[in-house]
Design a protein around this motif. Structure first.
Motif, PDB file in Angstrom:
ATOM      1  N   LEU A 196       0.824  -1.202   0.000  1.00 28.41           N
ATOM      2  CA  LEU A 196       0.000   0.000   0.000  1.00 28.41           C
ATOM      3  C   LEU A 196       0.861   1.256   0.000  1.00 28.41           C
ATOM      4  O   LEU A 196       0.634   2.195  -0.786  1.00 28.41           O
ATOM      5  CB  LEU A 196      -0.926  -0.012   1.221  1.00 28.41           C
ATOM      6  N   HIS A 197       1.876   1.286   0.867  1.00 30.91           N
ATOM      7  CA  HIS A 197       2.736   2.470   0.938  1.00 30.91           C
ATOM      8  C   HIS A 197       3.495   2.680  -0.374  1.00 30.91           C
ATOM      9  O   HIS A 197       3.679   3.826  -0.821  1.00 30.91           O
ATOM     10  CB  HIS A 197       3.713   2.324   2.106  1.00 30.91           C
ATOM     11  N   GLU A 198       3.950   1.603  -0.976  1.00 32.25           N
ATOM     12  CA  GLU A 198       4.684   1.727  -2.235  1.00 32.25           C
ATOM     13  C   GLU A 198       3.777   2.241  -3.348  1.00 32.25           C
ATOM     14  O   GLU A 198       4.184   3.074  -4.161  1.00 32.25           O
ATOM     15  CB  GLU A 198       5.283   0.362  -2.606  1.00 32.25           C
TER      16      GLU A 198
ATOM     17  N   GLN B 180       1.161   4.142  -2.932  1.00 34.70           N
ATOM     18  CA  GLN B 180       0.913   5.558  -2.660  1.00 34.70           C
ATOM     19  C   GLN B 180       2.097   6.419  -3.083  1.00 34.70           C
ATOM     20  O   GLN B 180       1.921   7.532  -3.590  1.00 34.70           O
ATOM     21  CB  GLN B 180       0.619   5.740  -1.164  1.00 34.70           C
ATOM     22  N   ARG B 181       3.308   5.886  -2.912  1.00 28.32           N
ATOM     23  CA  ARG B 181       4.495   6.622  -3.373  1.00 28.32           C
ATOM     24  C   ARG B 181       4.491   6.762  -4.885  1.00 28.32           C
ATOM     25  O   ARG B 181       4.782   7.837  -5.429  1.00 28.32           O
ATOM     26  CB  ARG B 181       5.764   5.885  -2.922  1.00 28.32           C
ATOM     27  N   ILE B 182       4.104   5.681  -5.570  1.00 32.33           N
ATOM     28  CA  ILE B 182       4.038   5.716  -7.032  1.00 32.33           C
ATOM     29  C   ILE B 182       3.000   6.732  -7.499  1.00 32.33           C
ATOM     30  O   ILE B 182       3.232   7.498  -8.431  1.00 32.33           O
ATOM     31  CB  ILE B 182       3.719   4.309  -7.571  1.00 32.33           C
ATOM     32  N   LEU B 183       1.845   6.755  -6.814  1.00 32.30           N
ATOM     33  CA  LEU B 183       0.805   7.710  -7.183  1.00 32.30           C
ATOM     34  C   LEU B 183       1.282   9.149  -7.007  1.00 32.30           C
ATOM     35  O   LEU B 183       1.035  10.009  -7.864  1.00 32.30           O
ATOM     36  CB  LEU B 183      -0.444   7.460  -6.320  1.00 32.30           C
ATOM     37  N   ASN B 184       1.964   9.413  -5.897  1.00 29.78           N
ATOM     38  CA  ASN B 184       2.484  10.772  -5.663  1.00 29.78           C
ATOM     39  C   ASN B 184       3.455  11.185  -6.760  1.00 29.78           C
ATOM     40  O   ASN B 184       3.441  12.332  -7.222  1.00 29.78           O
ATOM     41  CB  ASN B 184       3.171  10.839  -4.296  1.00 29.78           C
ATOM     42  N   THR B 185       4.290  10.249  -7.179  1.00 24.66           N
ATOM     43  CA  THR B 185       5.249  10.551  -8.250  1.00 24.66           C
ATOM     44  C   THR B 185       4.524  10.892  -9.544  1.00 24.66           C
ATOM     45  O   THR B 185       4.855  11.866 -10.226  1.00 24.66           O
ATOM     46  CB  THR B 185       6.188   9.350  -8.470  1.00 24.66           C
ATOM     47  N   LEU B 186       3.539  10.090  -9.903  1.00 26.12           N
ATOM     48  CA  LEU B 186       2.796  10.317 -11.148  1.00 26.12           C
ATOM     49  C   LEU B 186       2.037  11.639 -11.111  1.00 26.12           C
ATOM     50  O   LEU B 186       1.936  12.348 -12.114  1.00 26.12           O
ATOM     51  CB  LEU B 186       1.825   9.159 -11.385  1.00 26.12           C
ATOM     52  N   GLN B 187       1.467  11.968  -9.950  1.00 29.90           N
ATOM     53  CA  GLN B 187       0.697  13.208  -9.852  1.00 29.90           C
ATOM     54  C   GLN B 187       1.573  14.452  -9.926  1.00 29.90           C
ATOM     55  O   GLN B 187       1.095  15.539 -10.265  1.00 29.90           O
ATOM     56  CB  GLN B 187      -0.093  13.214  -8.542  1.00 29.90           C
ATOM     57  N   ASN B 188       2.861  14.281  -9.627  1.00 29.20           N
ATOM     58  CA  ASN B 188       3.775  15.423  -9.664  1.00 29.20           C
ATOM     59  C   ASN B 188       4.492  15.579 -11.001  1.00 29.20           C
ATOM     60  O   ASN B 188       5.316  16.480 -11.166  1.00 29.20           O
ATOM     61  CB  ASN B 188       4.807  15.297  -8.538  1.00 29.20           C
TER      62      ASN B 188
END
Length: 990
Positions: A977-979, A981-989
């Motif tokens: 789950l944490h990984e 969420q990290r991937i999502l944050n990267t894509l959104q930025n």
């Protein structure tokens, strides 16, 4: 004259030609069977190999002379795939049965070449398309069974040419076009069953030509008009079902004389009027009489004394103007199991002779009539009763102590009467009692401690009586009391015993409007599964104990109209799933919170607390003085816990089993926002469970879209196939699981229905919040879907699913393994937020209690981890494996059962071989198209393109890590789950 030598040679030649022909024919059968096997995707036919002659293969029978296949019977083999047209080459085939498998696709028209075929059964599969017209080529066929499929179109006219056809069974499909009149030409017909098809139209008069007919089932077919007079000429009928249609008119007075062999008559849910013919007394073989939900009126003049074999009498929801004297005629009906006369306007007293009913009677329902007087003590003679419902009458006097003799009683509902006196201690003798509802009477004295002797009691309703004293500790120490304890509107007093904290599994506790005093016990915080807690209208004082902050599942909290004081507890802001809190008319002081439930004025009430200040502007309270403001300071680690904890979703409890029913059960009502529904309401909500409303099917259930009209609310109704082995356990398991879980990414349950249908059969259903965007499977694989998911949408859905699993594994008490995670069980709402559903196989972990999971069922092929195949226990690690396969399916677009995976190759290995350098090669084409379009549209830089590729690789890595064969080596779901969420944050930025 031919010489002896020539004659001998000719004989040898003939023998050779016959042998050659036979060998050739055998080869044809062999090849046909091999083609049949080749289209089965899961292939459990292990005996079908060259080691045995095909006549010795499982399910295959051959003729003794020519060794040709004469019978192919593969019922309940778990076969999946399409049906090969090469079956049409089995020219000697007489019996062909594939019942209870999972075949899909159309029925091949080549079956019409089987001229010797007599018996065809393709029931309980998923065949679609139309019924092949050239089945008319099967000129010797006697039985056609195509029930429980997804067939569409109309009945082909060519079937009328089958002069030997005696049985046509096509129930539960999607056939339209009416019941054709040309079927009347098949004069050999003996059994005609087409129920649960949206045919429309009327019953053709031509069917009266079927003089041999014994079984006539046309229920749930959207038929209208009157019953044709010709039908009454079918004197050999034993079973007739016309129920749940729009038929009008009345039954002829001689109805019973016209059908002397009648065994079952089902007329429920139509619009028939007039009296129920007394001539039914002549049907001496009658077993089932089902006429509920009509407008039958007048006297119930049937002489049941002549119906000695009758088992089911279900006549509820009619308008009989009669008393209960007919009960006297039932004493000879020694096989009677169900007597359902609810809401029939019967009046008068219950005769003492009710105790003379069958000892096999298990279901007695007289609710909603106009009965008065005493409940006869002879009721204790009905030793076989499991359910008794006498609610919504005007019965008076004491509840007879003889009720304690009903040792098999599971449900006892005597609510909404005028019973008085004490609750008999003898109720403690009912060792298998599950539901006891004595609410809305005039019962007095104390609650008997003997109720604590009912070890299976899960629901106890004693609301609205004149009970006094305290709550017996024995009742509060019942571990089975998990659904509801309702004691409101009595005269109970004293302090609330600390043993209330022992009700750790209880979902609803209503103690409102009594005279309880003292402090709210700290132990109440131990009731960690409470969804509703009402202490309204008592004399509680002091501060609200901080221990109530442990009620993390609480949705409704009512502490109003007491003498509570101090500040409004800060923990109430942090109860994320709290929908409504009422603190009005106490003596609270200080600042009103503005977070959580206090952020919306419709979610809380603080009226009548004169010393409060601040809060939302809409409250109109004075501003808090700066010197008296108290800033809430929390240790940093608490803030981290609050932020990191997964959100819980709104209540998913089966609330119809959680709180006392109010009002007539056949009407929808709400209380505290929860729906209560009956079988009849669900029938209407789904348009009689029509095929047009069918949105999903599984081994244990069918799911229909419906609208609860009173609420104007779209719902999904999951109807349990109780006839399927394991379905009942699945239903119980799902209810048990839902009672313990609440999370925004879990499918919201609205209510359930556990009743009997109009045929007197058990009926169970679960009603869910409707998910307008269907299942994740539809978005990934449905050919009908025109929309596809982009990368961000897929990552968000995977995060939703991982968050749900993280909650189930790490935050539930006890923790839960879902055990059947797959795209079909992931539903998407309007915003494409994912909700995990179907907890029919769920298993509680870290507990020694008996599990209500389905024995022998260990997930779905392709998604279940390899250790389940060798008998290992279901664990949270198994869910992680399923999640890994799910993730890989989302990213590659390939099912784990794809035909591509053969000879040891599976989805995990397929992706692993491409990892990490060639991940792009295994991604779904539509996903790559989305990514390419986004890169072009946003003029993505090379650096950002590399970040996207890294995110794709990292995402796939999670799926590979979660789906390794070795359970200890799988990634933890929290880390996954944490990984993500990290991937999502990267894509959104980017």
């Amino acid at each position: 004259m031919k010489s002896p030598i020539i004659a001998f040679l000719l004989s040898i030649l003939a023998t050779f030609l016959i042998t050659l022909s036979s060998a050739s024919s055998n080869e044809t059968d062999y090849q046909a069977l091999m083609h049949f096997k080749s289209t089965i995707t899961n292939d459990p036919l292990t005996s079908w190999n060259a080691s045995f002659h095909f006549c010795n293969w499982s399910g295959v029978s051959c003729g003794k002379r020519h060794k040709r296949v004469t019978s192919l019977r593969l019922n309940s083999y778990g076969l999946q795939g399409s049906l090969s047209p090469y079956v049409g080459n089995l020219s000697f085939l007489r019996e062909f049965s594939l019942e209870y498998n999972n075949f899909h696709g159309s029925i091949p028209h080549e079956l019409g070449r089987l001229s010797r075929l007599r018996f065809l059964n393709l029931g309980y599969n998923n065949f679609n398309g139309s019924i092949p017209a050239n089945l008319s080529g099967c000129s010797n066929i006697e039985v056609i069974s195509l029930y429980e499929n997804k067939l569409v179109g109309s009945i082909p006219k060519e079937l009328s040419f089958l002069s030997k056809l005696n049985s046509l069974h096509i129930d539960t499909n999607r056939l339209t076009g009416g019941i054709p009149s040309f079927l009347g030409n098949i004069t050999s017909m003996e059994s005609f069953s087409v129920t649960h098809n949206p045919f429309g139209g009327s019953i053709p008069d031509s069917l009266g030509r079927w003089k041999r007919l014994r079984i006539f089932f046309v229920g749930n077919c959207s038929l209208h008009g009157t019953i044709p007079p010709s039908i009454y000429n079918l004197s050999l009928l034993t079973n007739i079902s016309l129920g749940v249609n729009n038929l009008t008119g009345s039954l002829p007075a001689a109805f019973g004389s016209m059908f002397p062999h009648l065994w079952s008559v089902q007329l429920q849910g139509t619009q028939l009027t007039g009296p129920l013919p007394p001539s039914i007394s002549n049907c001496s073989k009658l077993d089932h009489l089902q006429g509920s939900d009509n407008s039958f009126s007048g006297k119930l003049a049937i002489n049941f004394a002549t119906l000695k074999d009758i088992t089911y009498i279900v006549l509820g929801d009619n308008m009989f103007d009669d008393d209960m004297k007919f009960i006297d005629t039932l004493k000879n009906c020694t096989k009677l199991k169900v007597l359902d006369l609810r809401f029939c306007k019967f009046k008068g007293v219950l005769p003492e002779s009710i105790g003379n009913l069958s000892r096999q009677l298990r279901f007695l329902n007289l609710q909603g009539n106009h009965l008065y007087g005493y409940l006869p003590s002879s009721i204790g003679n009905l030793a076989g009763l499991t359910t008794i419902a006498l609610d919504y009458n005007r019965l008076t006097g004491k509840i007879p102590s003889t009720i304690g003799k009903l040792k098999k009683l599971q449900v006892c509902d005597l609510s909404d009467n005028q019973f008085s006196g004490p609750i008999p201690d003898a109720i403690g003798n009912l060792s298998v009692l599950i539901i006891l509802d004595l609410s809305t009477n005039q019962l007095e004295s104390r609650i008997p401690s003997s109720i604590g002797n009912c070890p299976k009691l899960s629901e106890l309703y004693l609301d609205e009586n004149k009970l006094s004293g305290n709550i017996p500790k024995q009742v509060l120490q019942l571990p089975s009391l998990s659904i509801a304890l309702g004691l409101s509107q009595n005269s109970l007093f004293g302090s609330l015993p600390i043993e209330v904290g022992d009700l750790k599994m209880l979902s609803s506790l209503d103690l409102s409007y009594n005279q309880f005093s003292g402090n709210i016990p700290i132990s109440l915080g131990g009731c960690i599964n409470l969804l509703l807690l009402s202490l309204k209208g008592n004399l509680f004082q002091g501060m609200v104990p901080p221990s109530l902050g442990s009620l993390r599942a609480i949705a409704t909290l009512d502490l109003s109209h007491n003498n509570l004081s101090g500040q409004i507890p800060p923990f109430l802001e942090r109860l994320i799933v709290l929908d409504y809190v009422n603190l009005s008319f106490n003596d609270f002081e200080g600042e009103v919170p503005t977070l959580g439930a206090f952020a919306n004025t419709s979610s809380f009430s603080v009226l009548g607390n004169s010393r409060l200040c601040g809060g939302l502007i809409e409250l109109g309270l004075p501003k808090c003085k700066e010197t008296k403001k108290h800033k809430r300071r929390f240790p940093l680690f608490l803030i981290v816990i609050v932020i990191a904890s997964p959100l819980f979703m709104v209540s998913c409890l089966v609330y119809v089993w959680c709180k006392k029913r109010k009002g007539r059960p056949s009407q929808t009502s709400t209380d505290e926002g929860f729906l209560k529904v009956s079988y009849n309401q669900l029938l209407k909500a789904t348009n009689e469970f029509s095929e047009a409303n069918l949105i999903g099917e599984g081994a244990f259930s069918s799911v229909y879209k419906g609208v609860i009209h009173h609420e104007d609310k779209s719902v999904a109704v999951k109807v349990i196939h109780l006839q399927n082995r394991g379905a009942h356990k699945s239903f119980i398991g799902e209810c048990e699981a839902w009672r313990s879980i609440r999370h925004r990414n879990l499918l919201k349950i609205i209510t359930s229905c556990s009743s009997i249908d109009f045929q007197g059969n058990d009926f169970k259903a679960i009603v869910y919040e409707f998910m307008p965007n269907g299942s994740l499977y539809d978005w990934l694989h449905s050919s009908e879907s025109t929309s596809r998911l982009n990368l961000l949408q897929r990552i968000n859905i995977l995060i939703d699913v991982a968050a749900a699993l993280d909650y189930l594994h790490n935050y539930c008490v006890p923790s839960i393994a879902h055990c059947d995670l797959k795209p079909n069980n992931i539903l998407l709402d309007d915003d494409l937020v994912a909700h995990v559903g179907d907890f029919g196989l769920a298993r509680f972990l870290e507990t020694n209690s008996n599990q209500n999971t389905t024995s022998g069922i260990r997930g779905t092929i392709g998604y279940a981890p390899p250790e389940y195949g060798v008998g290992s226990e279901m664990t949270s690690s198994g869910d992680v494996y399923s999640f890994g396969i799910l993730l890989l399916e989302v990213m590659t677009g390939k099912r784990p059962t794809d035909n591509h995976f053969k000879e040891g190759l599976n989805l995990h290995k397929f992706v692993f071989m491409a990892f990490p350098d060639n991940v792009i090669d295994v991604l779904a084409d539509d996903l790559l198209n989305f990514i390419q379009e986004d890169i072009i549209a946003t003029q993505c830089t090379l650096e950002n393109a590399k970040k996207i590729e890294e995110c794709l690789t990292s995402t796939v890595k999670i799926g590979v890590s979660c789906s390794v064969d070795s359970a200890p080596q799988r990634m933890n779901i929290k880390n996954a789950l944490h990984e993500l969420q990290r991937i999502l944050n990267t894509l959104q930025n980017i």
